[in-house]
Write an enzyme that holds these catalytic residues in place. Structure first.
Site, mmCIF file in Angstrom:
data_model
loop_
_atom_site.group_PDB
_atom_site.id
_atom_site.type_symbol
_atom_site.label_atom_id
_atom_site.label_comp_id
_atom_site.label_asym_id
_atom_site.label_seq_id
_atom_site.Cartn_x
_atom_site.Cartn_y
_atom_site.Cartn_z
ATOM 1 N N HIS A 95 0.859 -1.187 0.000
ATOM 2 C CA HIS A 95 0.000 0.000 0.000
ATOM 3 C C HIS A 95 0.893 1.233 0.000
ATOM 4 O O HIS A 95 1.836 1.323 0.799
ATOM 5 C CB HIS A 95 -0.900 0.010 1.237
ATOM 6 N N HIS A 97 0.851 5.789 -0.878
ATOM 7 C CA HIS A 97 0.050 6.989 -1.114
ATOM 8 C C HIS A 97 0.588 7.687 -2.370
ATOM 9 O O HIS A 97 0.823 8.897 -2.372
ATOM 10 C CB HIS A 97 0.105 7.924 0.092
ATOM 11 N N TYR A 122 0.699 -2.698 -21.291
ATOM 12 C CA TYR A 122 1.261 -3.223 -20.045
ATOM 13 C C TYR A 122 0.382 -2.934 -18.841
ATOM 14 O O TYR A 122 0.417 -3.665 -17.844
ATOM 15 C CB TYR A 122 2.688 -2.707 -19.838
#
Length: 221
Positions: A95, A97, A122
């Site tokens: 994860h 930001h 891609y």
């Protein structure tokens, strides 16, 4: 629990975290990484900078949800666990930001089901569909519930997900290895950058081109 295997994964998590940080895909103390083990999970600490982690800081949480090693685990642990429960093939979660993806969620995604149009081959091959999850505070268990439901719906439709985008926070992406997850995360962020730089005006690949990718690369897109 095999300590040698745990140490190897911890070093790899630090390597990937530093690489993401050094190249601007992660910043400050935003973002987290986890790896699924046979008897639990490894996850980066809460409020840790991915660029400056030490292996022994990384938390180990056993299959009963009890932390037995490392610094206090990330507050998003429940989301990572929900992803692992929903997708048996997921071995790791990243994860971040990422700047352009967060900017995209502020300006407006392409659609609720796909935050970006399939503008490059891609992106289709490495990332696939990425739905938008409405904003909830970091660590809110409702996000875990929503993400698990999206993963299960994708599996049921034979269009498995590899990532979701949480509005105003950033993407969560899972894969079979950290190196593969990092590569897909890069592809996702760079596609967002391309689309924003184009003024969000680039047309998606034609359906015939996507069908050709499906056939040649055995994609479930």
């Amino acid at each position: 629990m095999n300590d040698a295997v745990i140490d190897q994964h911890r070093r790899e998590m630090c390597r990937v975290g530093k690489s993401l940080f050094d190249r601007g895909y992660a910043h400050s103390t935003a973002g987290n990484i986890s790896v699924r083990m046979d008897d639990g999970f490894l996850i980066t600490p809460t409020d840790a900078c991915l660029g400056f982690m030490e292996p022994d800081q990384i938390a180990f949480v056993n299959s009963q949800g009890e932390q037995t090693q490392g610094a206090p685990a990330s507050k998003t642990l429940s989301l990572h666990q929900a992803i692992y429960r929903a997708d048996p093939d997921a071995r790791c979660v990243i994860h971040t930001h990422s700047t352009h993806l967060v900017a995209l969620s502020l300006l407006g995604a392409w659609s609720q089901d796909d935050i970006l149009p399939p503008i490059t081959p891609y992106y289709v091959m490495k990332v696939g569909h990425v739905p938008l999850v409405p904003y909830h505070r970091p660590g809110d268990p409702e996000v875990a519930r929503r993400v698990a439901a999206l993963i299960e719906a994708g599996i049921h439709a034979d269009k498995p997900l590899r990532a979701v985008m949480i509005e105003r926070l950033g993407p969560n992406l899972w894969h079979r290895s950290l190196s593969a997850a990092m590569a897909a995360m890069e592809e996702l962020e760079e596609t967002a950058k391309l689309w924003l730089l184009s003024g969000r005006a680039v047309k998606p690949l034609e359906s015939d081109a996507i069908d050709e990718l499906r056939q040649n690369f055995k994609l479930r897109y």
